[in-house]
Design an enzyme around this catalytic site. Structure first.
Site, mmCIF file in Angstrom:
data_model
loop_
_atom_site.group_PDB
_atom_site.id
_atom_site.type_symbol
_atom_site.label_atom_id
_atom_site.label_comp_id
_atom_site.label_asym_id
_atom_site.label_seq_id
_atom_site.Cartn_x
_atom_site.Cartn_y
_atom_site.Cartn_z
ATOM 1 C CD GLN A 184 -3.336 -74.236 -14.324
ATOM 2 O OE1 GLN A 184 -4.522 -74.439 -14.566
ATOM 3 N NE2 GLN A 184 -2.496 -73.800 -15.255
ATOM 4 C CB CYS A 230 -0.385 -47.568 -36.474
ATOM 5 S SG CYS A 230 -1.252 -48.363 -37.835
ATOM 6 C CB CYS A 289 -5.280 -46.046 -35.797
ATOM 7 S SG CYS A 289 -3.755 -46.957 -35.442
ATOM 8 C CG ASP A 306 1.165 -74.176 -15.486
ATOM 9 O OD1 ASP A 306 2.062 -74.288 -16.345
ATOM 10 O OD2 ASP A 306 0.115 -73.555 -15.688
ATOM 11 C CB CYS A 363 -3.921 -45.973 -39.644
ATOM 12 S SG CYS A 363 -4.750 -47.490 -39.142
ATOM 13 C CG ASP A 406 5.415 -70.146 -22.278
ATOM 14 O OD1 ASP A 406 6.619 -70.403 -22.514
ATOM 15 O OD2 ASP A 406 4.513 -70.369 -23.095
ATOM 16 C CB SER A 407 6.715 -73.052 -17.292
ATOM 17 O OG SER A 407 5.492 -73.672 -17.637
ATOM 18 N N GLY A 408 6.607 -73.510 -20.621
ATOM 19 C CA GLY A 408 6.540 -74.592 -21.589
ATOM 20 C C GLY A 408 5.399 -75.551 -21.312
ATOM 21 N N GLY A 409 4.862 -75.482 -20.099
ATOM 22 C CA GLY A 409 3.797 -76.416 -19.705
ATOM 23 C C GLY A 409 2.606 -76.370 -20.648
ATOM 24 C CG HIS A 455 -4.338 -51.342 -37.299
ATOM 25 N ND1 HIS A 455 -4.606 -50.028 -36.962
ATOM 26 C CD2 HIS A 455 -5.441 -52.057 -36.953
ATOM 27 C CE1 HIS A 455 -5.828 -49.953 -36.448
ATOM 28 N NE2 HIS A 455 -6.359 -51.164 -36.438
ATOM 29 N N GLY A 498 -4.644 -71.639 -17.051
ATOM 30 C CA GLY A 498 -5.646 -72.676 -17.252
ATOM 31 C C GLY A 498 -7.026 -72.147 -17.586
ATOM 32 C CG ASP A 552 -0.048 -64.086 -22.858
ATOM 33 O OD1 ASP A 552 -0.488 -64.435 -21.743
ATOM 34 O OD2 ASP A 552 0.024 -64.877 -23.812
HETATM 35 ZN ZN LIG Z 1 -3.503 -48.271 -37.339
#
Ligand SMILES: [Zn+2]
Length: 375
Positions: free
Chosen positions: A189, A306, A304, A141, A309, A87-90, A335, A216, A266
């Site tokens: 924005q 993973c 799951c 931004d 699990c 990200d830009s840090g903004g 998980h 935003g 994200d």
């Molecule tokens: Zn799992």
């Protein structure tokens, strides 16, 4: 690229200097150059993660771009061979730094670590991200708090637009001098005002960027309003470029954003909630500290695959959580991220199969069934 005929959902491929990423994609957050609790080996071998996010503000303040540059760039520094978005840090300047002054040139702020003064400009944040070697860079931004008046939002938006143009002028010069540069995305924005969002999208389109972010939002406004803003924005962005919705969301919200034409998301939720004891499963949320799991031999999620699990009971994970063991954070994060990536895989498969509307409806029906007490 495949598109859903009834919704705005799309499935595509994102080409970066560090590999191809299937979209829609969810990016785990590696704030300090690390996804808390997991090694890059876990991220690759256990999750086959292709793209993660790191925070420019944090890495700029500590260890600093000079150190990262000397150590070969961010990929080499953190031992991560696949793609990185920074990200830009903004956002952090506006959320973490108590003292700051915004001007046309940029934002002057004090480090939340030691109070030192720093200046972020559209040009300097591009340079820092180029030094990191990010595959996707974000333009500086201004992030407004919610709620903000229409007038304040308009003034702030004009500043963000000016910064985006300055960032692109600078970026286009710098990429002449360097090889294998990442792509720069500007950020739409406009707070919760549809007219401002539409104007911003239209003006940023003129930059002909490789991708566009919507920022935003998810800052305290009602969820319906954030979706409304995405609805106002996404159709105005170029159809053949990725759209990145910043900072969302809960597992059941991911398909909603995809339905509105979002390709990238994200959020710290899967990793942060894991550490706090909230686990996401195909059956809803599971709060591991609850007494009912004290001697529960079942895995977190029976469906799951993973490592957590396949090998450990809810009773054991609850014990690790209660005892404050580091292993708990590691297994729980693994998980939760696996669950998020599974949701994204299902979304992509359903788009490719032409079955996304049915998937979306099923997700909505399940979300309604979940007990609020479990939240
Ligand atoms: Zn799992």
């Amino acid at each position: 690229m495949a598109e859903c005929a009834q919704t705005g959902a799309r499935a595509g491929l994102l080409h970066t200097p560090h590999g191809v990423v299937e979209t829609p994609v969810f990016m785990p957050v590696g704030t300090q150059g690390s996804v808390k609790g997991l090694s890059p080996r876990d991220l690759i071998e256990q999750l086959d993660l292709r793209l993660l996010l790191a925070n420019t503000y944090h890495l700029y303040l500590r260890p600093g771009p000079e150190v990262i540059e000397r150590l070969g760039g961010l990929h080499q520094f953190m031992g991560w061979p696949r793609a990185i978005l920074t990200d830009s840090g903004g956002y952090q300047v506006f959320s973490l730094s108590g003292l700051r002054k915004v001007t046309q040139e940029g934002v002057l702020f004090r480090s939340h670590l030691n109070g030192d003064a720093h200046l972020f400009t559209p040009e300097s944040t591009v340079d820092v991200q180029l030094v990191f070697g990010s595959d996707i860079l974000m333009a500086l931004d201004e992030c407004l708090e919610y709620p903000a008046s229409h007038e304040a939002a308009r003034e702030s938006l004009d500043r963000t637009l000016g910064w985006a143009r300055a960032a692109f002028r600078h970026y286009r010069q710098r990429i002449q001098e360097r090889e294998n540069c990442g792509a720069l995305f500007p950020i739409v924005q406009g707070s919760v005002y549809g007219d401002l969002r539409r104007r911003c999208a239209a003006e940023l389109r003129e930059l002909d960027a490789d991708g566009y972010a919507i920022g935003g939002l998810s800052v305290g406004e009602p969820r319906a309003l954030s979706l409304e803003m995405v609805e106002a924005t996404a159709p105005l962005l170029p159809r053949d470029r990725p759209r990145y919705m910043m900072g969302v969301g809960l597992p059941e919200e991911l398909p909603e954003y995809v339905a509105h034409g979002v390709d990238m998301m994200d959020c710290v939720l899967p990793s942060r909630n894991a550490r706090n004891g909230c686990l996401f499963t195909s059956q809803g949320r599971l709060i591991i500290k609850q007494a009912r799991y004290k001697d529960d031999p079942r895995p977190i999620d029976e469906s799951c695959p993973c490592y957590a699990c396949r090998n450990f009971s809810r009773a054991y994970l609850r014990h690790l959580f209660q005892a404050g063991e580091i292993l708990y954070a590691s297994l729980a994060t693994l998980h939760n991220l696996r669950r998020y990536l599974e949701v994204m895989r299902q979304i992509r498969q359903s788009i490719l199969a032409g079955e996304f509307p049915a998937y979306l409806n099923a997700t909505r029906a399940r979300a309604l069934e979940e007990l609020p007490a479990e939240l």
